[in-house]
Design a protein around this motif. Sequence first.
Motif, PDB file in Angstrom:
ATOM      1  N   LEU A  24       0.828  -1.211   0.000  1.00  0.00           N
ATOM      2  CA  LEU A  24       0.000   0.000   0.000  1.00  0.00           C
ATOM      3  C   LEU A  24       0.857   1.254   0.000  1.00  0.00           C
ATOM      4  N   TYR A  25       1.853   1.321   0.880  1.00  0.00           N
ATOM      5  CA  TYR A  25       2.743   2.487   0.901  1.00  0.00           C
ATOM      6  C   TYR A  25       3.447   2.653  -0.444  1.00  0.00           C
ATOM      7  N   CYS A  26       3.893   1.556  -1.031  1.00  0.00           N
ATOM      8  CA  CYS A  26       4.586   1.614  -2.318  1.00  0.00           C
ATOM      9  C   CYS A  26       3.716   2.301  -3.365  1.00  0.00           C
ATOM     10  N   PHE A  27       2.478   1.895  -3.474  1.00  0.00           N
ATOM     11  CA  PHE A  27       1.628   2.440  -4.531  1.00  0.00           C
ATOM     12  C   PHE A  27       1.056   3.807  -4.184  1.00  0.00           C
ATOM     13  N   VAL A  28       0.842   4.092  -2.915  1.00  0.00           N
ATOM     14  CA  VAL A  28       0.417   5.447  -2.537  1.00  0.00           C
ATOM     15  C   VAL A  28       1.543   6.433  -2.836  1.00  0.00           C
ATOM     16  N   TYR A  29       2.763   6.071  -2.498  1.00  0.00           N
ATOM     17  CA  TYR A  29       3.886   6.958  -2.797  1.00  0.00           C
ATOM     18  C   TYR A  29       4.148   7.063  -4.294  1.00  0.00           C
ATOM     19  N   LEU A  30       3.911   6.002  -5.040  1.00  0.00           N
ATOM     20  CA  LEU A  30       4.025   6.088  -6.489  1.00  0.00           C
ATOM     21  C   LEU A  30       2.998   7.080  -7.042  1.00  0.00           C
ATOM     22  N   PHE A  31       1.785   7.060  -6.483  1.00  0.00           N
ATOM     23  CA  PHE A  31       0.766   8.043  -6.867  1.00  0.00           C
ATOM     24  C   PHE A  31       1.272   9.461  -6.636  1.00  0.00           C
ATOM     25  N   PHE A  32       1.825   9.737  -5.452  1.00  0.00           N
ATOM     26  CA  PHE A  32       2.310  11.092  -5.155  1.00  0.00           C
ATOM     27  C   PHE A  32       3.506  11.472  -6.022  1.00  0.00           C
ATOM     28  N   ALA A  33       4.322  10.499  -6.405  1.00  0.00           N
ATOM     29  CA  ALA A  33       5.443  10.786  -7.293  1.00  0.00           C
ATOM     30  C   ALA A  33       4.942  11.299  -8.642  1.00  0.00           C
ATOM     31  N   VAL A  34       3.796  10.817  -9.073  1.00  0.00           N
ATOM     32  CA  VAL A  34       3.228  11.225 -10.352  1.00  0.00           C
ATOM     33  C   VAL A  34       2.321  12.449 -10.190  1.00  0.00           C
ATOM     34  N   ALA A  35       1.460  12.441  -9.180  1.00  0.00           N
ATOM     35  CA  ALA A  35       0.422  13.473  -9.034  1.00  0.00           C
ATOM     36  C   ALA A  35       0.899  14.724  -8.311  1.00  0.00           C
ATOM     37  N   GLY A  36       1.935  14.616  -7.502  1.00  0.00           N
ATOM     38  CA  GLY A  36       2.401  15.766  -6.737  1.00  0.00           C
ATOM     39  C   GLY A  36       1.754  15.850  -5.372  1.00  0.00           C
ATOM     40  N   ALA A  37       2.032  16.938  -4.700  1.00  0.00           N
ATOM     41  CA  ALA A  37       1.676  17.090  -3.290  1.00  0.00           C
ATOM     42  C   ALA A  37       0.214  17.390  -3.036  1.00  0.00           C
ATOM     43  N   GLY A  38      -0.439  18.074  -3.957  1.00  0.00           N
ATOM     44  CA  GLY A  38      -1.782  18.550  -3.685  1.00  0.00           C
ATOM     45  C   GLY A  38      -1.723  19.816  -2.843  1.00  0.00           C
ATOM     46  N   ALA A  39      -2.817  20.119  -2.192  1.00  0.00           N
ATOM     47  CA  ALA A  39      -2.921  21.340  -1.381  1.00  0.00           C
ATOM     48  C   ALA A  39      -2.158  21.184  -0.070  1.00  0.00           C
ATOM     49  N   PHE A  40      -2.056  22.275   0.655  1.00  0.00           N
ATOM     50  CA  PHE A  40      -1.445  22.303   1.991  1.00  0.00           C
ATOM     51  C   PHE A  40       0.016  21.867   1.961  1.00  0.00           C
ATOM     52  N   SER A  41       0.771  22.304   0.983  1.00  0.00           N
ATOM     53  CA  SER A  41       2.161  21.873   0.863  1.00  0.00           C
ATOM     54  C   SER A  41       3.065  23.048   0.532  1.00  0.00           C
ATOM     55  N   ILE A  42       4.319  22.899   0.897  1.00  0.00           N
ATOM     56  CA  ILE A  42       5.318  23.897   0.516  1.00  0.00           C
ATOM     57  C   ILE A  42       5.475  23.892  -0.999  1.00  0.00           C
ATOM     58  N   ASP A  43       5.430  22.716  -1.613  1.00  0.00           N
ATOM     59  CA  ASP A  43       5.533  22.645  -3.077  1.00  0.00           C
ATOM     60  C   ASP A  43       4.425  23.457  -3.748  1.00  0.00           C
ATOM     61  N   ALA A  44       3.201  23.367  -3.248  1.00  0.00           N
ATOM     62  CA  ALA A  44       2.098  24.142  -3.834  1.00  0.00           C
ATOM     63  C   ALA A  44       2.325  25.636  -3.647  1.00  0.00           C
ATOM     64  N   ALA A  45       2.829  26.016  -2.489  1.00  0.00           N
ATOM     65  CA  ALA A  45       3.105  27.443  -2.236  1.00  0.00           C
ATOM     66  C   ALA A  45       4.194  27.957  -3.156  1.00  0.00           C
ATOM     67  N   ARG A  46       5.136  27.089  -3.524  1.00  0.00           N
ATOM     68  CA  ARG A  46       6.217  27.467  -4.431  1.00  0.00           C
ATOM     69  C   ARG A  46       5.827  27.311  -5.893  1.00  0.00           C
ATOM     70  N   GLY A  47       4.621  26.781  -6.157  1.00  0.00           N
ATOM     71  CA  GLY A  47       4.173  26.568  -7.517  1.00  0.00           C
ATOM     72  C   GLY A  47       4.747  25.328  -8.152  1.00  0.00           C
ATOM     73  N   LYS A  48       5.180  24.354  -7.328  1.00  0.00           N
ATOM     74  CA  LYS A  48       5.815  23.125  -7.834  1.00  0.00           C
ATOM     75  C   LYS A  48       4.991  21.874  -7.537  1.00  0.00           C
ATOM     76  N   ALA A  49       3.740  22.046  -7.119  1.00  0.00           N
ATOM     77  CA  ALA A  49       2.896  20.894  -6.760  1.00  0.00           C
ATOM     78  C   ALA A  49       2.474  20.163  -8.002  1.00  0.00           C
TER      79      ALA A  49
END
Length: 135
Positions: A110-135
Motif C-alpha cells: 500500500l505504501y509503495c503504490f500510494v507513494y508512487l501516486f504522489f510521485a506522479v500526481a504531486g503534493a496537492g494542497a497544503f504543501s510547501i511545493d504548492a506554495a512554491r508553484g511546484k505541486a
Amino acid sequence: MQTSHNDFFAVWAPRAQGLMRIIVAYLFMQHGTAKFFGIPALGFQGIELFSLMGLAGVLEVVGGLLMIVGLFTRPVAFILSGFMAVAYFMAHAPKAFLSPLQNGGEPAVLYCFVYLFFAVAGAGAFSIDAARGKA
C-alpha cells in the motif's frame, strides 16, 4: 450562477490529495520514530544508524517529514515508493510471494503504490511545493 459538478472536484481534489499525503506520511513516519526514539513503543532497541534498519528509519523519519510538509514531494515519494518495493521483496515476498495478506507485506504494498501516486500526481494542497508553484 450554479456551480458545476466539475468545479466541485477541481476545488476539492487537491485538498483531499493534500490531506491524504499528510495522513499517510504521519503514519509512515511513526515507523521511523519507533525505531529511533521508541515512540510509539514497539520493542525496537539498539537500532544502529549505519545498518539496514537504520537506513529504513532515516528514510521513514526524513521522508515522512518531507511528505508531511510537502517539500520535494515527487522525488521523495519516488524514493519512498522504491524503498517500500524493496522492503516487500526482501522481507515479505519470500514468505508467500503473491499473498501480501499472508506474508505481512500488505502495508508495504500500500505504501509503495500510494507513494508512487504522489510521485506522479504531486503534493496537492497544503504543501510547501504548492506554495512554491511546484505541486
